[in-house]
Enzyme design. Structure first.
Site, PDB file in Angstrom:
ATOM      1  CG  HIS A   4      -1.893   0.982   1.408  1.00  0.00           C
ATOM      2  ND1 HIS A   4      -1.629   2.251   1.873  1.00  0.00           N
ATOM      3  CD2 HIS A   4      -3.222   0.941   1.154  1.00  0.00           C
ATOM      4  CE1 HIS A   4      -2.765   2.939   1.900  1.00  0.00           C
ATOM      5  NE2 HIS A   4      -3.743   2.168   1.467  1.00  0.00           N
TER       6      HIS A   4
ATOM      7  CG  ASP B 177       0.512  -2.476   6.117  1.00  0.00           C
ATOM      8  OD1 ASP B 177      -0.466  -2.637   6.881  1.00  0.00           O
ATOM      9  OD2 ASP B 177       0.453  -1.780   5.086  1.00  0.00           O
TER      10      ASP B 177
ATOM     11  CB  CYS C 187      -3.607   3.340  -1.522  1.00  0.00           C
ATOM     12  SG  CYS C 187      -4.745   4.644  -1.121  1.00  0.00           S
TER      13      CYS C 187
ATOM     14  CD  GLN D 198      -7.047  -4.382   4.264  1.00  0.00           C
ATOM     15  OE1 GLN D 198      -8.005  -4.987   4.764  1.00  0.00           O
ATOM     16  NE2 GLN D 198      -7.181  -3.172   3.751  1.00  0.00           N
TER      17      GLN D 198
ATOM     18  CE  LYS E 183      -7.233  -0.178   6.383  1.00  0.00           C
ATOM     19  NZ  LYS E 183      -8.093   0.329   5.325  1.00  0.00           N
TER      20      LYS E 183
HETATM   21  N1  C6P Z   1      -6.337   0.521   2.854  1.00  0.00           N
HETATM   22  C1  C6P Z   1      -8.240   0.164   1.409  1.00  0.00           C
HETATM   23  O1  C6P Z   1      -9.373   0.432   0.989  1.00  0.00           O
HETATM   24  P1  C6P Z   1      -4.941   3.733   7.257  1.00  0.00           P
HETATM   25  O2  C6P Z   1      -5.550   4.567   6.163  1.00  0.00           O
HETATM   26  O3  C6P Z   1      -3.735   4.388   7.854  1.00  0.00           O
HETATM   27  O4  C6P Z   1      -5.924   3.258   8.245  1.00  0.00           O
HETATM   28  O5  C6P Z   1      -4.442   2.380   6.532  1.00  0.00           O
HETATM   29  C2  C6P Z   1      -3.555   2.440   5.458  1.00  0.00           C
HETATM   30  C3  C6P Z   1      -3.325   1.075   4.884  1.00  0.00           C
HETATM   31  C4  C6P Z   1      -2.082   0.493   5.038  1.00  0.00           C
HETATM   32  N2  C6P Z   1      -1.839  -0.744   4.590  1.00  0.00           N
HETATM   33  C5  C6P Z   1      -2.779  -1.473   3.972  1.00  0.00           C
HETATM   34  C6  C6P Z   1      -2.443  -2.863   3.527  1.00  0.00           C
HETATM   35  C7  C6P Z   1      -4.052  -0.946   3.777  1.00  0.00           C
HETATM   36  O6  C6P Z   1      -4.970  -1.672   3.161  1.00  0.00           O
HETATM   37  C8  C6P Z   1      -4.323   0.373   4.212  1.00  0.00           C
HETATM   38  C9  C6P Z   1      -5.663   1.016   3.967  1.00  0.00           C
HETATM   39  C10 C6P Z   1      -7.671   0.998   2.520  1.00  0.00           C
HETATM   40  O7  C6P Z   1      -7.591  -0.770   0.958  1.00  0.00           O
HETATM   41  C11 C6P Z   1      -7.694   2.453   2.162  1.00  0.00           C
HETATM   42  S1  C6P Z   1      -6.719   2.822   0.759  1.00  0.00           S
END
Ligand code: C6P
Length: 412
Positions: free
Chosen positions: A128, A205, A369, A208, A231
């Site tokens: 991401h 990371d 992203c 997910q 999430k």
């Molecule tokens: N992905 C998706 O719709 P934040 O925004 O900081 O809570 O998470 C960022 C992030 C980092 N790593 C991974 C693997 C992610 O999937 C995400 C967030 C969302 O897939 C928004 S783009």
């Protein structure tokens, strides 16, 4: 939980999620955008409401009753989070705004002092943007260089043979547990094991994965792990950075301000011990309290159960979607997390998502992203359906039916 064992659905649990019980454009809402953010159960909403109605105060600052209650609840959530991921100590848990800030914190507070010109930051092609851009900025600051473990395009898996060559050159290896576009589940324990043998620092990371499967940072053997509350049934604006104690002890502050200092005079200051050293300013107290309630909620369901249920539903969706004419699926065929990415004929992803919305189905279209991954896949965007324990097979069946209708409509 028996409701999750029933692959036809989790109806009684759905009652906890009021947002799911509504019609959109005259159709019952089918919420399949859980990788973007999950819905919140009433237990989480009530925990946040209770805090504001009864205990609202700032933390760590006052000795009055409300401030004590707020501090106890806030620090209690830290202990709960340590237990949730089996950290050795709650002092290894830093509250942030989300995965993105957690990774930025590590890149600054660890990276600024540990990386120098020519050092290699190893990432993967399925990251991401949140796990790419902070490292690019760090590379610009320090002169470190970036390298990427390739993704085998048709399989949606990391090329582990290449990792073998790349890892010994790296100083840091930062990678996702679960891909938010491909649904790939990376073998985190094996990857961290290999890195540790070579003395390479690791960051996972877990955006997910944290709400979808059990996580044990000591068993995995990672140095850092980042995730977001929103999430995993919790509030937005809260995240976690886990860091191994020795690493946190050696790190510089990320931001300066109130609450992170031990003493301040006009020209220099001293810091508190971790984790407070990394939490400058008033934190998201209600959000952290909501996260605590979310972790309790998920553990009452059982994360093994959630994981099994998600994966079964994802496999069912993958097989069902594979039967739709002109539908192209991405990511691994087996052993996938609870999401499916696809394209439908030559129809623009936003058209499909817009039309699905007319039928009450919430999907996501776009690059998620993941622009470098999109380039590798040779597409600009995908359509994504992402699941959670409250989704059901009949909802997947309805998705398939609606996609068939959309295809027919565009075919002419
Ligand atoms: N992905 C998706 O719709 P934040 O925004 O900081 O809570 O998470 C960022 C992030 C980092 N790593 C991974 C693997 C992610 O999937 C995400 C967030 C969302 O897939 C928004 S783009």
């Amino acid at each position: 939980m028996s409701i999750l064992k029933n692959s036809a659905g989790s109806e009684s649990r759905r009652l906890d999620f009021r947002a799911l019980d509504q019609d959109i454009h005259g159709h019952p809402l089918i919420y399949l955008d859980n990788a973007a953010t999950t819905q919140k159960p009433r237990q989480v909403i009530e925990a946040v409401k209770h805090f504001y109605e009864c205990d609202n105060s700032n933390v760590h600052r006052g000795v009055h009753e409300l401030s004590n209650r707020a501090t106890i609840a806030y620090e209690g959530a830290r202990v709960r989070t340590a237990k949730f991921i089996n950290a050795a100590s709650d002092r290894e848990i830093i509250f942030t705004r989300g995965t993105t800030e957690s990774i930025n914190l590590a890149a600054n507070a660890w990276g600024n002092t540990h990386l120098k010109k020519g050092d290699v930051i190893l990432l993967t092609e399925m990251e991401h943007h949140s796990n790419i851009v902070p490292w690019q900025l760090l590379a610009q600051r320090t002169g470190a260089v970036l390298a990427y473990v390739p993704v085998i395009r048709d399989e949606g898996l990391l090329d582990l043979a290449q990792l073998h060559t790349l890892l010994p050159q790296a100083k840091l290896f930062a990678f996702t547990h679960v891909s938010n576009t491909l649904g790939t589940i990376n073998p985190v324990k094996e990857l961290c094991g290999r890195a540790r043998e070579l003395g390479v620092t690791t960051l996972i990371d877990a955006a997910q994965s944290a709400g979808h499967r059990p996580l044990d940072v000591q068993d995995i053997g990672c140095d850092f792990l980042a995730f977001s509350s929103h999430k995993m049934c919790g509030p937005t604006g809260v995240g976690v950075l886990y860091g191994r104690r020795e690493l946190l002890d050696g790190m510089q502050p990320y931001q300066g301000g109130g609450d992170m200092i031990s003493s301040v005079d006009l020209f220099q200051s001293t810091w508190k011990e971790p984790p407070h050293k990394f939490e400058a300013g008033t934190p998201n107290i209600s959000g952290v309290i909501g996260l605590h309630a979310a972790m309790d909620y998920l553990d009452a369901l059982g994360r093994e159960n959630i994981c099994r249920y998600d994966e079964e539903l994802s496999a069912y969706a993958y097989d069902s979607l594979a039967k739709v004419k002109d539908l192209q699926l991405f990511g691994p065929k087996e052993n996938r997390a609870g999401l499916v990415s696809f394209l439908l004929g030559g129809i623009h992803s936003h058209d499909v998502v817009t039309m699905a919305n007319e039928h009450g189905i919430a999907l996501r279209g776009g690059n998620h992203c993941n622009q470098p991954l999109m380039k590798l896949l040779g597409v600009e965007a995908t359509i994504r359906a992402s699941f959670y324990f409250y989704n059901t097979r009949p909802e997947v069946d309805r998705l398939v039916e609606v996609l068939r209708e959309i295809r027919q409509l565009f075919a002419g």
